[in-house]
Design a protein around this motif. Structure first.
Motif, short mmCIF file in Angstrom:
data_model
loop_
_atom_site.label_atom_id
_atom_site.label_comp_id
_atom_site.label_asym_id
_atom_site.label_seq_id
_atom_site.Cartn_x
_atom_site.Cartn_y
_atom_site.Cartn_z
N ASP A 194 70.85 133.50 16.51
CA ASP A 194 71.62 134.46 17.29
C ASP A 194 73.12 134.27 17.08
OD1 ASP A 194 69.32 135.61 18.67
OD2 ASP A 194 69.20 133.70 19.72
N VAL A 195 73.52 133.02 16.92
CA VAL A 195 74.94 132.68 16.84
C VAL A 195 75.11 131.55 15.83
CG1 VAL A 195 76.93 131.78 18.13
CG2 VAL A 195 75.35 133.33 19.25
N GLY A 196 76.24 131.54 15.13
CA GLY A 196 76.54 130.45 14.22
C GLY A 196 77.96 129.94 14.43
N ILE A 197 78.17 128.64 14.24
CA ILE A 197 79.51 128.06 14.23
C ILE A 197 79.74 127.54 12.82
CG2 ILE A 197 81.04 126.27 15.14
CD1 ILE A 197 79.55 126.41 17.76
N ALA A 198 80.62 128.21 12.08
CA ALA A 198 80.77 127.95 10.64
C ALA A 198 82.21 127.67 10.29
CB ALA A 198 80.26 129.15 9.84
N LEU A 199 82.39 126.94 9.20
CA LEU A 199 83.71 126.62 8.67
C LEU A 199 83.99 127.60 7.53
CD1 LEU A 199 85.81 124.35 9.17
CD2 LEU A 199 84.74 123.08 7.31
N PHE A 200 85.01 128.46 7.71
CA PHE A 200 85.36 129.46 6.72
C PHE A 200 84.12 130.22 6.22
CE2 PHE A 200 89.10 126.63 5.90
CZ PHE A 200 90.07 127.54 6.25
N PRO A 201 83.41 130.94 7.07
CA PRO A 201 82.20 131.66 6.62
C PRO A 201 82.54 132.74 5.60
CG PRO A 201 82.84 132.39 8.80
CD PRO A 201 83.70 131.20 8.49
N GLU A 202 81.65 132.93 4.64
CA GLU A 202 81.81 133.98 3.64
C GLU A 202 81.56 135.35 4.27
OE1 GLU A 202 82.40 133.54 -0.20
OE2 GLU A 202 83.51 132.29 1.21
N PRO A 203 82.31 136.38 3.87
CA PRO A 203 82.09 137.73 4.42
C PRO A 203 80.66 138.21 4.15
CG PRO A 203 84.16 137.64 3.21
CD PRO A 203 83.43 136.36 2.92
N MET A 204 80.09 138.88 5.14
CA MET A 204 78.76 139.46 4.98
C MET A 204 78.65 140.69 5.87
SD MET A 204 75.01 137.64 5.32
CE MET A 204 75.30 136.70 3.81
#
Length: 319
Positions: A144-154
């Motif tokens: 449902d939710v993510g905590i990411a470092l510099f996520p790639e655009p999607m």
């Protein structure tokens, strides 16, 4: 086999009083009706629960076993009903959260504490994934939710800035640079830097390389496929290699083990950005409450400078 909660409550009343008349009065039903209900329960379970004589009522071994289990079953049903009611009212529910490994040291704990404070009836099920994996898992509905470092655009995945954090130098205490604080990036010219492979966290990797190049050199990097953070850290103690993790992770590691040192990095400082991801299509009240708590957490901890509080970090790919 279906057991009605009502029958279990009737059974527990008789088991407590060991008297059908007193139990019936407490339940506000007639004694014959209570006797019939207990018989129905015994037929359902295919065993006697009470030994009945003209002088007393006693529990059978099966009755004593049910006496132990029935309160647990009723409590579970009540919890399920309450969680369902709260979810329907937008006050409860479950959020499946994925987080990048380095978020587990400071960022994740603070967010979960805020969610628990704001919405104690929201259950968060957390799992660890690399930043590059999180947008796809959110888009597919696995998270449902993510905590990411510099996520790639999607396309279809929306991200909001959560935390702007400096990188710190993490190294063994016997490394020559352990005596320097802060450490200029130029001092890493002859060092081997341990990093995640670029494909696992490309924005983080590129930020480190760019900072080194601005200081006049191309860094010597050692990366391993699918490396657990703790396994990478273990190398630092036995080698001259150094790490450049987020400061929260570096200082946590150094505080937990006197064999490591965490040092501030300057000239330039290297900042990385954590984002919180969600599907652009989500309509979950529990997710909305989670996101609001994450926003309050970031605000309360001062994780974002004023410019970032209104900056869009939408990770949807451009049209």
């Amino acid at each position: 086999m279906d057991l009605e909660p009502r029958l279990l409550r009737y059974f527990l009343a008789v088991a407590q009083d060991l008297h059908f008349g007193r139990a019936a009065a407490r339940l506000h039903i007639s004694q014959p009706s209570l006797s019939n209900q207990i018989q129905n329960l015994e037929r359902t379970l295919r065993t006697d629960l009470f030994v009945r004589t003209s002088r007393k009522v006693e529990l059978t071994p099966a009755g004593r076993a049910l006496c132990e289990e029935a309160p647990l079953a009723l409590a579970a049903l009540e919890r399920a009903a309450e969680r369902t009611r709260l979810a329907g009212a937008g006050a409860g529910g479950t959020v499946r959260l994925g987080y990048a490994p380095m978020a587990g040291y400071g960022t994740l704990g603070a967010v979960l504490a805020r969610v628990e404070y704001d919405s104690p009836n929201v259950t968060v099920v957390a799992s660890e994934h690399f930043s590059s994996e999180l947008p796809g898992l959110v888009l597919a509905g696995d998270l449902d939710v993510g905590i990411a470092l510099f996520p790639e655009p999607m396309r279809g995945v929306t991200g909001t800035p959560l935390r702007l954090e400096s990188l710190a130098l993490l190294l063994g205490t016997d490394h020559p640079l352990a005596d320097t604080d802060p450490v200029p990036v130029s001092s890493l010219r002859n060092e081997t830097v341990l990093l995640f492979p670029r494909e696992l966290a490309p924005g983080y990797y590129d930020r480190v390389v760019a900072a080194c190049e601005r200081s006049g050199f191309r860094p010597r990097i050692r990366a391993f496929p699918d490396p657990p953070p703790r396994a990478m850290v273990a190398r630092l103690r036995a080698s001259r290699e150094v790490g450049l993790p987020p400061a929260s992770f570096a200082h946590h590691t150094a505080a937990a083990d006197p064999g490591y040192a965490a040092r501030r990095v300057v000239e330039p400082e290297i900042h990385v950005e954590w984002s919180i991801l969600r599907s652009a299509r989500t309509r979950s009240a529990a997710v909305a409450r989670f996101l609001e708590s994450a926003r309050r957490c970031a605000q309360g901890h001062g994780w974002l400078p004023p410019a970032h509080t209104t900056t869009s970090a939408d990770t949807r790919a451009p049209n």
